[in-house]
Write a protein that holds these residues in place. Structure first.
Motif, PDB file in Angstrom:
ATOM      1  N   VAL B 118      35.215 -34.147   9.436  1.00 20.88           N
ATOM      2  CA  VAL B 118      35.602 -32.747   8.975  1.00 20.88           C
ATOM      3  C   VAL B 118      35.469 -31.919  10.172  1.00 20.88           C
ATOM      4  O   VAL B 118      34.377 -31.335  10.439  1.00 20.88           O
ATOM      5  N   PRO B 119      36.467 -31.801  10.762  1.00 25.52           N
ATOM      6  CA  PRO B 119      36.748 -30.952  11.977  1.00 25.52           C
ATOM      7  C   PRO B 119      36.595 -29.218  11.468  1.00 25.52           C
ATOM      8  O   PRO B 119      36.931 -28.983  10.638  1.00 25.52           O
ATOM      9  N   ALA B 120      35.939 -28.641  12.388  1.00 27.14           N
ATOM     10  CA  ALA B 120      36.112 -27.287  12.311  1.00 27.14           C
ATOM     11  C   ALA B 120      37.007 -26.506  12.956  1.00 27.14           C
ATOM     12  O   ALA B 120      37.028 -26.057  14.079  1.00 27.14           O
ATOM     13  N   LEU B 121      38.388 -26.531  12.269  1.00 27.83           N
ATOM     14  CA  LEU B 121      39.339 -25.809  12.841  1.00 27.83           C
ATOM     15  C   LEU B 121      40.099 -25.302  11.857  1.00 27.83           C
ATOM     16  O   LEU B 121      39.979 -25.266  10.438  1.00 27.83           O
ATOM     17  N   SER B 122      40.960 -24.184  12.078  1.00 29.94           N
ATOM     18  CA  SER B 122      41.513 -23.541  10.883  1.00 29.94           C
ATOM     19  C   SER B 122      42.706 -24.271  10.233  1.00 29.94           C
ATOM     20  O   SER B 122      43.059 -25.372  10.778  1.00 29.94           O
ATOM     21  N   GLU B 123      43.362 -23.892   9.075  1.00 31.78           N
ATOM     22  CA  GLU B 123      44.165 -24.535   8.432  1.00 31.78           C
ATOM     23  C   GLU B 123      45.525 -24.381   9.279  1.00 31.78           C
ATOM     24  O   GLU B 123      46.182 -25.690   9.023  1.00 31.78           O
ATOM     25  N   ASP B 124      45.730 -23.443   9.702  1.00 33.26           N
ATOM     26  CA  ASP B 124      46.996 -23.495  10.622  1.00 33.26           C
ATOM     27  C   ASP B 124      46.901 -24.608  11.424  1.00 33.26           C
ATOM     28  O   ASP B 124      47.958 -25.538  11.649  1.00 33.26           O
ATOM     29  N   THR B 125      45.852 -24.908  12.202  1.00 35.70           N
ATOM     30  CA  THR B 125      45.494 -25.872  13.361  1.00 35.70           C
ATOM     31  C   THR B 125      45.674 -27.258  12.784  1.00 35.70           C
ATOM     32  O   THR B 125      46.383 -27.991  13.070  1.00 35.70           O
ATOM     33  N   LEU B 126      45.138 -27.444  11.584  1.00 39.69           N
ATOM     34  CA  LEU B 126      44.976 -28.711  10.843  1.00 39.69           C
ATOM     35  C   LEU B 126      46.376 -28.948  10.521  1.00 39.69           C
ATOM     36  O   LEU B 126      46.857 -30.256  10.655  1.00 39.69           O
ATOM     37  N   ALA B 127      47.070 -28.019  10.038  1.00 41.59           N
ATOM     38  CA  ALA B 127      48.492 -28.328   9.608  1.00 41.59           C
ATOM     39  C   ALA B 127      49.421 -28.603  10.749  1.00 41.59           C
ATOM     40  O   ALA B 127      50.256 -29.774  10.627  1.00 41.59           O
ATOM     41  N   SER B 128      49.316 -27.926  11.762  1.00 44.84           N
ATOM     42  CA  SER B 128      49.992 -28.350  13.009  1.00 44.84           C
ATOM     43  C   SER B 128      49.695 -30.079  13.655  1.00 44.84           C
ATOM     44  O   SER B 128      50.701 -30.765  14.012  1.00 44.84           O
TER      45      SER B 128
END
Lengths: 67, 145
Positions: B118-128
């Motif tokens: 589970v990476p600690a990244l924003s939803e926007d980043t994960l979607a990209s």
């Protein structure tokens, strides 16, 4: 620079390699590493210093677009 | 002769505390090659073993770049010393050089995120990142201090 590692876990498309610059002088010269951290994405997009997540992602997307 | 530990007792206590967040198995694959960088490869192997000793979830495999060529190629490893951090699958986490100093905390963080997936990244980043259509190779040059 932990964003790179977390991006690797987020996507099977992404691989991240942390390189100790002083241990690999030839690699560092090849990528013109003058300061650290230095990030090189797909051998095309390069930047130095810590950047916010949004900017890091922008660099990744830029590297993919120009590949 | 037992080598002098790389991690102090204080380091070990701090890492054990961090490792409370480990939630799955992790394998650390260390690549060495005695002829190329014997001292650094030995130090790297020792560091990997000392870290692995701090969690029952972590296993270690040591490979030789010259002998285990197929494995090295499969991992994309062409330098030593190197470490591959694998979780439930190979997420593409690599370290070249002995990760001491600042990079040590990076190694510990990589182990934890590989264990959780589970990476600690924003939803926007994960979607990209989910939408990526081609491969991305990120090299991060750092220093031990």
């Amino acid at each position: 620079m932990r964003l790179a590692q977390h991006m690797s876990v987020a996507s099977d498309r992404v691989r991240s390699t942390v390189i100790e610059a002083t241990e690999f002088p030839e690699l560092s010269r090849a990528y013109q590493v003058m300061g650290v951290p230095k990030v090189v994405i797909n051998d095309r997009v390069r930047f130095e210093g810590a950047v916010p997540e949004r900017d890091f992602l922008g660099a990744v997307l830029q590297a993919v677009e120009t590949s | 002769m037992t080598p002098v530990p790389i991690l102090t007792e204080r380091d070990q206590a701090a890492v054990r505390k961090e490792f409370e967040r480990i939630s799955g198995k992790v394998k650390l694959v260390a690549f060495s090659q005695e002829l190329t960088a014997a001292d650094r490869c030995r130090q790297n192997e020792q560091l990997v073993r000392e870290v692995a000793a701090l969690s029952a979830q972590i296993t270690v495999e040591v490979l030789n770049l010259a002998i285990d060529r197929e494995r090295a190629e499969a991992y994309g490893i062409d330098q030593v010393p190197a470490i591959v951090v694998e979780g439930a699958r190979d997420y593409g986490l690599r370290f070249y050089g002995v990760p001491l100093g600042y990079e040590f905390s990076n190694l510990i963080d990589s182990i934890i995120v590989a264990s959780t997936g589970v990476p600690a990244l924003s939803e926007d980043t994960l979607a990209s990142l989910r939408a990526l259509a081609s491969d991305v190779d990120i090299k991060v040059f750092s220093t031990p201090t």
